[in-house]
Design a protein around this motif. Structure first.
Motif, PDB file in Angstrom:
ATOM      1  N   UNK A 196    -107.539  -6.129 -72.385  1.00 32.29           N
ATOM      2  CA  UNK A 196    -107.798  -5.360 -73.410  1.00 32.29           C
ATOM      3  C   UNK A 196    -108.691  -6.117 -74.393  1.00 32.29           C
ATOM      4  N   UNK A 197    -109.149  -7.286 -74.202  1.00 30.95           N
ATOM      5  CA  UNK A 197    -109.885  -7.964 -75.010  1.00 30.95           C
ATOM      6  C   UNK A 197    -111.400  -8.024 -74.608  1.00 30.95           C
ATOM      7  N   UNK A 198    -111.546  -7.303 -73.313  1.00 33.62           N
ATOM      8  CA  UNK A 198    -112.732  -7.413 -72.840  1.00 33.62           C
ATOM      9  C   UNK A 198    -113.822  -6.433 -73.304  1.00 33.62           C
ATOM     10  N   UNK A 199    -113.387  -5.321 -73.751  1.00 25.26           N
ATOM     11  CA  UNK A 199    -114.167  -4.389 -74.242  1.00 25.26           C
ATOM     12  C   UNK A 199    -114.516  -4.863 -75.804  1.00 25.26           C
ATOM     13  N   UNK A 200    -113.798  -5.323 -76.608  1.00 32.45           N
ATOM     14  CA  UNK A 200    -114.092  -5.867 -77.992  1.00 32.45           C
ATOM     15  C   UNK A 200    -115.062  -7.087 -77.704  1.00 32.45           C
ATOM     16  N   UNK A 201    -114.960  -7.741 -76.731  1.00 29.59           N
ATOM     17  CA  UNK A 201    -115.935  -8.834 -76.432  1.00 29.59           C
ATOM     18  C   UNK A 201    -117.243  -8.391 -76.443  1.00 29.59           C
ATOM     19  N   UNK A 202    -117.382  -7.363 -75.321  1.00 33.78           N
ATOM     20  CA  UNK A 202    -118.621  -6.721 -75.048  1.00 33.78           C
ATOM     21  C   UNK A 202    -119.297  -6.266 -76.575  1.00 33.78           C
ATOM     22  N   UNK A 203    -118.488  -5.611 -77.408  1.00 32.12           N
ATOM     23  CA  UNK A 203    -119.067  -4.951 -78.555  1.00 32.12           C
ATOM     24  C   UNK A 203    -119.490  -5.995 -79.452  1.00 32.12           C
ATOM     25  N   UNK A 204    -118.719  -7.314 -79.547  1.00 32.27           N
ATOM     26  CA  UNK A 204    -118.930  -8.429 -80.538  1.00 32.27           C
ATOM     27  C   UNK A 204    -120.410  -8.923 -79.888  1.00 32.27           C
ATOM     28  N   UNK A 205    -120.527  -9.098 -78.843  1.00 35.81           N
ATOM     29  CA  UNK A 205    -121.753  -9.679 -78.260  1.00 35.81           C
ATOM     30  C   UNK A 205    -123.038  -8.904 -78.247  1.00 35.81           C
ATOM     31  N   UNK A 206    -122.906  -7.403 -78.062  1.00 34.30           N
ATOM     32  CA  UNK A 206    -123.885  -6.433 -78.618  1.00 34.30           C
ATOM     33  C   UNK A 206    -124.364  -6.518 -80.014  1.00 34.30           C
ATOM     34  N   UNK A 207    -123.294  -6.720 -80.920  1.00 35.05           N
ATOM     35  CA  UNK A 207    -123.763  -6.504 -82.240  1.00 35.05           C
ATOM     36  C   UNK A 207    -124.428  -7.650 -82.698  1.00 35.05           C
ATOM     37  N   UNK A 208    -123.943  -8.911 -82.282  1.00 38.19           N
ATOM     38  CA  UNK A 208    -124.487 -10.372 -82.392  1.00 38.19           C
ATOM     39  C   UNK A 208    -125.845 -10.240 -82.162  1.00 38.19           C
ATOM     40  N   UNK A 209    -125.951  -9.894 -80.759  1.00 41.31           N
ATOM     41  CA  UNK A 209    -127.517  -9.929 -80.180  1.00 41.31           C
ATOM     42  C   UNK A 209    -128.443  -8.974 -80.805  1.00 41.31           C
ATOM     43  N   UNK A 210    -127.922  -8.090 -81.404  1.00 40.43           N
ATOM     44  CA  UNK A 210    -128.835  -7.034 -82.242  1.00 40.43           C
ATOM     45  C   UNK A 210    -129.026  -7.672 -83.695  1.00 40.43           C
ATOM     46  N   UNK A 211    -128.224  -8.260 -84.340  1.00 43.16           N
ATOM     47  CA  UNK A 211    -128.378  -8.701 -85.528  1.00 43.16           C
ATOM     48  C   UNK A 211    -129.240 -10.022 -85.394  1.00 43.16           C
ATOM     49  N   UNK A 212    -129.067 -10.753 -84.402  1.00 44.36           N
ATOM     50  CA  UNK A 212    -130.419 -11.820 -84.280  1.00 44.36           C
ATOM     51  C   UNK A 212    -131.486 -11.284 -83.790  1.00 44.36           C
ATOM     52  N   UNK A 213    -131.501 -10.429 -83.089  1.00 49.12           N
ATOM     53  CA  UNK A 213    -132.995  -9.586 -82.932  1.00 49.12           C
ATOM     54  C   UNK A 213    -133.704  -9.169 -84.107  1.00 49.12           C
TER      55      UNK A 213
END
Length: 253
Positions: A196-213
């Motif tokens: 259950x946590x895997x999809x939310x982890x992917x969203x967190x990583x994607x958002x963090x990468x976009x914000x850093x970029x």
């Protein structure tokens, strides 16, 4: 003529008996009848008192029994991990989460509850079996449920620790099966929680990468990811999928 002779003989016998002796005999018979009635009433009261005592004992141990021998542990732990993955620790609130886990557990355990009532509780209420027989018959369906979902490695470990081996799993005492079942349920709950946590982890990583970029390193990623995770969970009908998966994990079609 014969009936008249018998009646006359009976009257003569009664007349030959002294009145004090006759009164004493009648009084003793009345005392014996009252004593028998009092004994029956006392036995009935004792049986009712025992039933009330057993009922109060079961009610006081109900939370522990619920968490130990039913599907509640797996469901509530999985739902708690799901809430953590959403990133909103207080949503849904604990009473809502526990109520959902409770009713899902009732749904899963309905056949077991019905069997326990039919084979143990109802015959005891009707007075057809003793307290010991009622306890054994009531606990047997729960032990069967636990044995059908326990991991063999966990069961083997607790059998070795108890030093009470048995030829069959059904012959093991329920005190050995219960901790093994709890350990197995916690393992499966964490396995479900990881998925259950895997999809939310992917969203967190994607958002963090976009914000850093974008150079927005001062903006907390959870501020952006939380609404995205909620709308994603709603669009895929997440609560229905999770509830159905949890129920099916116990073998329900």
């Amino acid at each position: 003529m014969r009936k008249f002779l018998l009646l006359a003989g009976g009257v003569a016998v009664l007349a030959a008996v002294p009145l004090p002796a006759l009164a004493q005999t009648i009084g003793q018979a009345a005392d014996q009848a009252q004593g028998a009635a009092a004994g029956l009433a006392q036995g009935s009261i004792s049986g009712r008192a025992m039933q009330i005592l057993l009922t109060l004992t079961v009610l006081s141990l109900a939370p522990g029994i619920l968490m130990t021998v039913t599907s509640f542990t797996r469901i509530v732990v999985a739902l708690s991990l799901l809430r953590s993955g959403l990133g909103a620790p207080g949503v849904p609130p604990n009473p809502v989460l526990i109520s959902l886990a409770l009713f899902l557990s009732f749904f899963v355990m309905t056949p077991t509850f019905e069997t326990a009532w039919r084979e143990g509780v109802d015959p005891y209420n009707q007075g057809r079996i003793t307290e010991a027989q009622a306890l054994d018959r009531t606990s047997q369906p729960f032990k069967t449920f636990m044995l059908s979902h326990v991991r063999r490695d966990d069961l083997h470990m607790f059998v070795e620790l108890s030093r009470k081996p048995a030829a069959r799993s059904a012959d093991l005492p329920i005190t050995t099966v219960m901790p093994a079942f709890m350990i197995s349920e916690l393992r499966r709950a964490f396995e479900i929680g990881f998925l259950l946590l895997l999809p939310f982890l992917v969203i967190d990583l994607a958002v963090a990468a976009v914000l850093m970029a974008m150079g927005m390193m001062m903006l907390p990623p959870t501020t952006i990811s939380l609404p995205l995770k909620i709308i994603f969970f709603v669009l895929v009908d997440g609560w229905s999928l999770v509830a159905g998966s949890l129920v099916r994990s116990f073998g329900h079609a």
